[in-house]
Design an enzyme around this catalytic site. Sequence first.
Site, PDB file in Angstrom:
ATOM      1  N   ALA A  23       1.006  -1.164  -0.006  1.00  0.00           N
ATOM      2  CA  ALA A  23      -0.035  -0.042   0.126  1.00  0.00           C
ATOM      3  C   ALA A  23       0.934   1.281   0.021  1.00  0.00           C
ATOM      4  O   ALA A  23       2.243   1.026   0.035  1.00  0.00           O
ATOM      5  CB  ALA A  23      -0.849  -0.107   1.318  1.00  0.00           C
ATOM      6  N   LYS A  24       0.165   2.466   0.095  1.00  0.00           N
ATOM      7  CA  LYS A  24       1.050   3.390  -0.068  1.00  0.00           C
ATOM      8  C   LYS A  24       1.827   3.700   1.005  1.00  0.00           C
ATOM      9  O   LYS A  24       2.987   4.651   1.029  1.00  0.00           O
ATOM     10  CB  LYS A  24       0.180   4.861  -0.466  1.00  0.00           C
ATOM     11  CG  LYS A  24      -0.266   4.784  -1.756  1.00  0.00           C
ATOM     12  CD  LYS A  24      -1.111   5.942  -2.181  1.00  0.00           C
ATOM     13  CE  LYS A  24      -1.910   5.980  -3.488  1.00  0.00           C
ATOM     14  NZ  LYS A  24      -2.668   7.032  -3.904  1.00  0.00           N
TER      15      LYS A  24
END
Length: 280
Positions: free
Chosen positions: A253-254
């Site tokens: 994920a980011k």
Amino acid sequence: MDRITDSKYRGRLAPSPTGYLHLGHARTFWIAHERARSHSGTLVFRNEDLDPARSKSIFADAMIEDLRWLGLTWQEGPDIGGPFAPYAQSQRLALYRKAFEQLRNSGALFPCTCSRKDVLRALQAPHQGDEEPIYPGTCRQNDPSNPPPNAHWRFRVPDGEAIEFVDGFFGQQRFIAGRDFGDFVVWRNDGIPSYQLAVVVDDDAMQITEVVRGADLLLSTVRQLLLYRALSLNPPAFFHCPLLTDSSGTRLAKRHDALSLRALRSQGMTPEELRNKFAL
Ligand SMILES: [Zn+2]
């Protein structure tokens, strides 16, 4: 190698400029790129910058630069123009509003004043995961012709109906409306369309024939299929990519900043090395 000649194929890259692209995004975009190329098709770059609070122009510039560095090319986009301009969602609000009004006038939507907290509180079972909680139906009886102030507008899903499609990667998919997903927001009370509505309007307007995106959006796809139906539009084909996970099995994920394309590039990783990791 056989090349499928389908010059009508139109795919898209649709990143949101809310952070630097990471390895997981890059892999999905690479697959989208390769599918368009193998069909001798057209690839559209669309900047999904709908959310003014989270979208930053620095990230919009970076995503174009990073994908070019990785070796991707596209034939239409905010940087090069094309027949379906503008290619940034923040410049396409009039189109979304028209679709929203069509849905609202047809009775597909109801005004809702629940916050996310309200929805969670009304659920009988504790909610887990990052999937949107199933809406408990609190505001379904609200009168659409007399909406309360500050209401957002939700799509009323056909409870119990199986929504099915054949995914290009995962095969037959089947989700039950009201059980696997509930009434979803189409228009926010700050005047911004939801992701679901904007994507349907754009994929139709830009004549996209196949949507390639991450498997985390399978449930978005069935919501979107309901919007296509309610708007009397033909949906494109869908190809969902399995998500990359790290060595502990956690989805990328980011927050994995070390895996941004920028960071990998500064560590000396080459585009070729990255692309070699991307095969399905
Ligand atoms: Zn509500």
